[in-house]
Design a protein around this motif. Structure first.
Motif, PDB file in Angstrom:
ATOM      1  N   SER A 178      39.153  47.696  36.693  1.00  0.00           N
ATOM      2  CA  SER A 178      38.922  46.613  36.208  1.00  0.00           C
ATOM      3  C   SER A 178      40.258  45.855  35.209  1.00  0.00           C
ATOM      4  O   SER A 178      39.753  44.541  34.570  1.00  0.00           O
ATOM      5  CB  SER A 178      38.263  47.086  35.433  1.00  0.00           C
ATOM      6  OG  SER A 178      38.960  48.363  34.381  1.00  0.00           O
ATOM      7  N   PHE A 179      41.202  45.619  35.687  1.00  0.00           N
ATOM      8  CA  PHE A 179      42.289  45.600  34.947  1.00  0.00           C
ATOM      9  C   PHE A 179      43.359  45.043  35.975  1.00  0.00           C
ATOM     10  O   PHE A 179      43.435  44.988  36.920  1.00  0.00           O
ATOM     11  CB  PHE A 179      43.439  46.583  34.224  1.00  0.00           C
ATOM     12  CG  PHE A 179      42.799  46.996  32.877  1.00  0.00           C
ATOM     13  CD1 PHE A 179      42.374  46.888  32.193  1.00  0.00           C
ATOM     14  CD2 PHE A 179      41.998  48.171  33.194  1.00  0.00           C
ATOM     15  CE1 PHE A 179      41.522  47.251  31.199  1.00  0.00           C
ATOM     16  CE2 PHE A 179      41.411  49.104  32.308  1.00  0.00           C
ATOM     17  CZ  PHE A 179      41.552  48.365  31.432  1.00  0.00           C
ATOM     18  N   PRO A 180      43.878  43.866  34.922  1.00  0.00           N
ATOM     19  CA  PRO A 180      45.232  42.290  36.348  1.00  0.00           C
ATOM     20  C   PRO A 180      46.114  43.359  36.988  1.00  0.00           C
ATOM     21  O   PRO A 180      46.667  44.350  35.856  1.00  0.00           O
ATOM     22  CB  PRO A 180      45.386  41.663  35.084  1.00  0.00           C
ATOM     23  CG  PRO A 180      44.928  41.801  33.743  1.00  0.00           C
ATOM     24  CD  PRO A 180      43.971  43.083  33.853  1.00  0.00           C
ATOM     25  N   THR A 181      46.545  42.558  37.438  1.00  0.00           N
ATOM     26  CA  THR A 181      48.517  43.831  37.371  1.00  0.00           C
ATOM     27  C   THR A 181      49.450  43.299  36.786  1.00  0.00           C
ATOM     28  O   THR A 181      49.349  42.295  35.814  1.00  0.00           O
ATOM     29  CB  THR A 181      48.675  43.267  39.308  1.00  0.00           C
ATOM     30  OG1 THR A 181      48.154  43.712  39.588  1.00  0.00           O
ATOM     31  CG2 THR A 181      50.693  44.057  39.311  1.00  0.00           C
ATOM     32  N   GLY A 182      50.159  44.221  35.683  1.00  0.00           N
ATOM     33  CA  GLY A 182      51.360  44.053  34.723  1.00  0.00           C
ATOM     34  C   GLY A 182      50.545  45.617  33.696  1.00  0.00           C
ATOM     35  O   GLY A 182      50.335  45.825  33.926  1.00  0.00           O
ATOM     36  N   ILE A 183      51.037  44.806  33.126  1.00  0.00           N
ATOM     37  CA  ILE A 183      51.061  45.702  31.120  1.00  0.00           C
ATOM     38  C   ILE A 183      49.490  45.687  30.188  1.00  0.00           C
ATOM     39  O   ILE A 183      49.160  44.754  30.366  1.00  0.00           O
ATOM     40  CB  ILE A 183      52.163  45.710  30.555  1.00  0.00           C
ATOM     41  CG1 ILE A 183      53.536  45.207  30.851  1.00  0.00           C
ATOM     42  CG2 ILE A 183      52.002  46.749  29.511  1.00  0.00           C
ATOM     43  CD1 ILE A 183      54.514  44.458  30.037  1.00  0.00           C
ATOM     44  N   ILE A 184      49.053  46.516  30.109  1.00  0.00           N
ATOM     45  CA  ILE A 184      47.668  46.912  29.602  1.00  0.00           C
ATOM     46  C   ILE A 184      48.258  47.234  27.958  1.00  0.00           C
ATOM     47  O   ILE A 184      48.885  48.670  28.270  1.00  0.00           O
ATOM     48  CB  ILE A 184      47.164  47.906  30.558  1.00  0.00           C
ATOM     49  CG1 ILE A 184      46.282  47.536  31.610  1.00  0.00           C
ATOM     50  CG2 ILE A 184      46.002  47.942  29.740  1.00  0.00           C
ATOM     51  CD1 ILE A 184      45.693  48.703  32.734  1.00  0.00           C
ATOM     52  N   GLN A 185      47.528  46.577  27.321  1.00  0.00           N
ATOM     53  CA  GLN A 185      48.319  47.867  25.703  1.00  0.00           C
ATOM     54  C   GLN A 185      46.744  48.490  25.390  1.00  0.00           C
ATOM     55  O   GLN A 185      45.674  47.269  25.446  1.00  0.00           O
ATOM     56  CB  GLN A 185      48.494  46.066  24.839  1.00  0.00           C
ATOM     57  CG  GLN A 185      48.268  46.228  23.984  1.00  0.00           C
ATOM     58  CD  GLN A 185      48.962  44.722  22.535  1.00  0.00           C
ATOM     59  OE1 GLN A 185      48.903  44.412  23.675  1.00  0.00           O
ATOM     60  NE2 GLN A 185      48.982  45.327  21.427  1.00  0.00           N
ATOM     61  N   LEU A 186      46.542  49.167  24.760  1.00  0.00           N
ATOM     62  CA  LEU A 186      46.148  49.981  24.200  1.00  0.00           C
ATOM     63  C   LEU A 186      46.404  49.927  22.712  1.00  0.00           C
ATOM     64  O   LEU A 186      47.426  50.091  22.527  1.00  0.00           O
ATOM     65  CB  LEU A 186      45.267  51.429  25.346  1.00  0.00           C
ATOM     66  CG  LEU A 186      45.476  51.689  26.441  1.00  0.00           C
ATOM     67  CD1 LEU A 186      46.228  52.766  26.711  1.00  0.00           C
ATOM     68  CD2 LEU A 186      43.891  51.013  26.922  1.00  0.00           C
ATOM     69  N   THR A 187      45.263  49.797  22.092  1.00  0.00           N
ATOM     70  CA  THR A 187      45.248  49.727  20.733  1.00  0.00           C
ATOM     71  C   THR A 187      43.996  50.400  19.895  1.00  0.00           C
ATOM     72  O   THR A 187      43.192  50.132  20.170  1.00  0.00           O
ATOM     73  CB  THR A 187      44.745  48.076  20.232  1.00  0.00           C
ATOM     74  OG1 THR A 187      46.129  47.086  20.702  1.00  0.00           O
ATOM     75  CG2 THR A 187      44.688  48.151  18.666  1.00  0.00           C
ATOM     76  N   LEU A 188      44.420  51.774  18.914  1.00  0.00           N
ATOM     77  CA  LEU A 188      43.542  52.987  18.647  1.00  0.00           C
ATOM     78  C   LEU A 188      42.827  51.697  17.629  1.00  0.00           C
ATOM     79  O   LEU A 188      44.399  51.187  16.394  1.00  0.00           O
ATOM     80  CB  LEU A 188      44.157  53.813  18.431  1.00  0.00           C
ATOM     81  CG  LEU A 188      43.707  54.525  17.696  1.00  0.00           C
ATOM     82  CD1 LEU A 188      41.953  55.145  17.976  1.00  0.00           C
ATOM     83  CD2 LEU A 188      44.463  56.105  17.202  1.00  0.00           C
TER      84      LEU A 188
END
Length: 188
Positions: A178-188
């Motif tokens: 469900s995500f594109p290729t590359g960096i995923i940023q997770l924010t809490l």
């Protein structure tokens, strides 16, 4: 998400400039980055390492971490472009120092971030086709308050969830597809 820097480009034809760089003593800078931002007591942290020399190039090296009692508690190696990672579970009221042996045989020490006794941290691991997310809270913050996690890439939100922190560890799993290729940023 934007970065701007002016760089002066010129022709280097003077051999003296190159010789001066060769004779210059190599300065080393090492930074440590706990995953999730906090170096939380009692939680196994992944610590990112970035080592660069004065010329801005990554330094591939190895070292170890000691506590106040000078006991070796972890080892690390930087690999590609001076970047590496190692696990460490910090203890309360401790301070940690990294010791690195340089090419000339000398050693240099670097302080790790301060240990935090109260706070949150987030961890992500990819397992097959899933991204497993774990949110940790220190004992004083396990009070049933709602926490939200937002997952985004290139400024676009692809997933988010809200849950109550009623135990020290909150877990979630997201589909990698469900995500594109590359960096995923997770924010809490």
């Amino acid at each position: 998400f934007f970065f701007e820097k002016f760089i002066k480009i010129s022709r280097v034809s003077d051999i003296a400039i190159l010789d001066d760089k060769k004779n210059k003593k190599t300065e080393l800078s090492i930074q440590f980055f706990p995953e999730g931002g906090n170096f939380l007591v009692g939680i196994r942290n992944k610590i990112g390492v970035k080592a660069v020399t004065a010329d801005g190039l990554g330094a591939n090296l190895s070292g170890y971490v000691v506590n106040r009692e000078k006991e070796k508690v972890a080892e690390f190696t930087t690999e590609h472009a001076g970047i590496g990672v190692f696990p460490l579970m910090p203890q309360a009221k401790q301070a940690y120092v990294a010791i690195v042996t340089l090419a000339d045989g000398s050693t240099k020490s670097f302080n790790l971030p301060k240990v935090t006794e109260s706070g949150y941290t987030i961890s992500a691991n990819t397992v097959e086709d899933k991204i497993n997310i774990r949110v940790f809270g220190s004992a004083d913050l396990v009070d049933g308050k709602e926490l939200s996690v937002v997952a985004q890439a290139n400024g676009i939100v692809y997933a988010s969830f809200t849950s109550k922190l009623d135990k020290p560890v909150l877990t979630a799993s997201l589909e990698k597809k469900s995500f594109p290729t590359g960096i995923i940023q997770l924010t809490l």
